[in-house]
Design an enzyme around this catalytic site. Structure first.
Site, PDB file in Angstrom:
ATOM      1  N   VAL A 112      -2.269  -0.102  -6.509  1.00  0.00           N
ATOM      2  CA  VAL A 112      -1.451   0.387  -5.415  1.00  0.00           C
ATOM      3  C   VAL A 112      -0.399  -0.669  -5.110  1.00  0.00           C
ATOM      4  O   VAL A 112      -0.726  -1.857  -5.018  1.00  0.00           O
ATOM      5  CB  VAL A 112      -2.292   0.643  -4.147  1.00  0.00           C
ATOM      6  CG1 VAL A 112      -1.442   1.290  -3.059  1.00  0.00           C
ATOM      7  CG2 VAL A 112      -3.518   1.483  -4.454  1.00  0.00           C
ATOM      8  N   CYS A 113       0.853  -0.239  -4.989  1.00  0.00           N
ATOM      9  CA  CYS A 113       1.911  -1.139  -4.554  1.00  0.00           C
ATOM     10  C   CYS A 113       1.995  -2.361  -5.481  1.00  0.00           C
ATOM     11  O   CYS A 113       1.930  -2.229  -6.701  1.00  0.00           O
ATOM     12  CB  CYS A 113       1.637  -1.519  -3.098  1.00  0.00           C
ATOM     13  SG  CYS A 113       2.985  -2.236  -2.176  1.00  0.00           S
ATOM     14  N   THR A 114       2.105  -3.551  -4.909  1.00  0.00           N
ATOM     15  CA  THR A 114       2.249  -4.764  -5.724  1.00  0.00           C
ATOM     16  C   THR A 114       0.938  -5.225  -6.345  1.00  0.00           C
ATOM     17  O   THR A 114       0.910  -6.267  -7.003  1.00  0.00           O
ATOM     18  CB  THR A 114       2.868  -5.905  -4.900  1.00  0.00           C
ATOM     19  OG1 THR A 114       2.143  -6.047  -3.665  1.00  0.00           O
ATOM     20  CG2 THR A 114       4.330  -5.615  -4.592  1.00  0.00           C
ATOM     21  N   THR A 132       5.412   0.395  -9.071  1.00  0.00           N
ATOM     22  CA  THR A 132       4.988  -0.431  -7.951  1.00  0.00           C
ATOM     23  C   THR A 132       5.843  -0.064  -6.745  1.00  0.00           C
ATOM     24  O   THR A 132       6.616   0.902  -6.790  1.00  0.00           O
ATOM     25  CB  THR A 132       5.100  -1.930  -8.299  1.00  0.00           C
ATOM     26  OG1 THR A 132       4.545  -2.714  -7.225  1.00  0.00           O
ATOM     27  CG2 THR A 132       6.531  -2.350  -8.535  1.00  0.00           C
TER      28      THR A 132
END
Length: 208
Positions: A112-114, A132
């Protein structure tokens, strides 16, 4: 199918929804909605941090984890959230070594995300398509030339690796995992239980 074990990796300054979103999806999924209160989720979720104990999120929430790196059991699915703390963890040899080893053992790696940046620095993104948080897409492209950076999708399903965009995208990613293992009807029922719109498409929801 037997219950699938999910390990969510935790660290200080993690983004709350990055891990709470997938945790909620996996924990409330049910194979039979009529027996929701009587039957457990087909996923068993545990939290892991390098030293065990407790982590402090980016918003100040303190979270107790289940295992440290040294005593955690095997998992079927690995979930790596993001948040500001990833800027520190990408230089943490213990984190990268553990992710690199565990990522090769599990059935499915997710981010998830970074959290995807941690996977990249652990050597797990080469040869894959990934995404990302939109603010970190250029960072990903510059850091991992062997990775195809996908800019227009909210969730990128690349077989043994599923990555997602920022923060709330982790919910969509987890629903994608539920659909893979349990079928689309179970995933849709899970989203409905959460009163969350089921992701009919993987297209990114914002423009930039």
């Amino acid at each position: 199918m037997g219950r699938k074990s999910v390990g969510i990796v935790m660290f200080d300054d993690i983004e709350v929804l990055d891990f709470c979103g997938p945790f909620e999806v996996f924990s409330v999924a049910r194979l039979n909605e009529e027996n929701r209160r009587e039957e457990p989720s087909p996923f068993q979720v545990k939290l892991i941090a390098e030293h065990g104990g407790q982590v402090c999120t980016s918003g100040g929430m303190r979270v107790n984890v289940d295992y440290g790196f040294e005593n955690c059991p095997p998992f079927d699915i690995l979930c790596v959230p993001g948040g500001w703390g990833t800027r520190r963890e990408v230089s943490n040899p213990a984190m990268l070594a553990w992710l690199g080893a565990r990522g090769k053992e599990v059935e499915l790696v997710t981010s998830v995300c970074t959290g995807a940046m941690l996977l990249g620095f652990a050597g797990l993104l080469d040869g894959h398509r990934a995404t990302t948080h939109w603010r970190s897409l250029d960072w990903m492209a510059q850091s991992f030339p062997q990775t195809t950076v996908v800019r227009d999708l909210h969730v990128v399903d690349d077989g043994a690796l599923i990555s997602s965009a920022g923060i709330s995208a982790g919910i969509d990613m987890a629903l994608t995992v539920v659909a893979r293992y349990c079928g689309a009807s179970v995933a849709r029922a899970t989203a409905r239980h959460m009163e969350y719109p089921y992701p009919e498409t993987s297209e990114r929801r914002i423009t930039f």
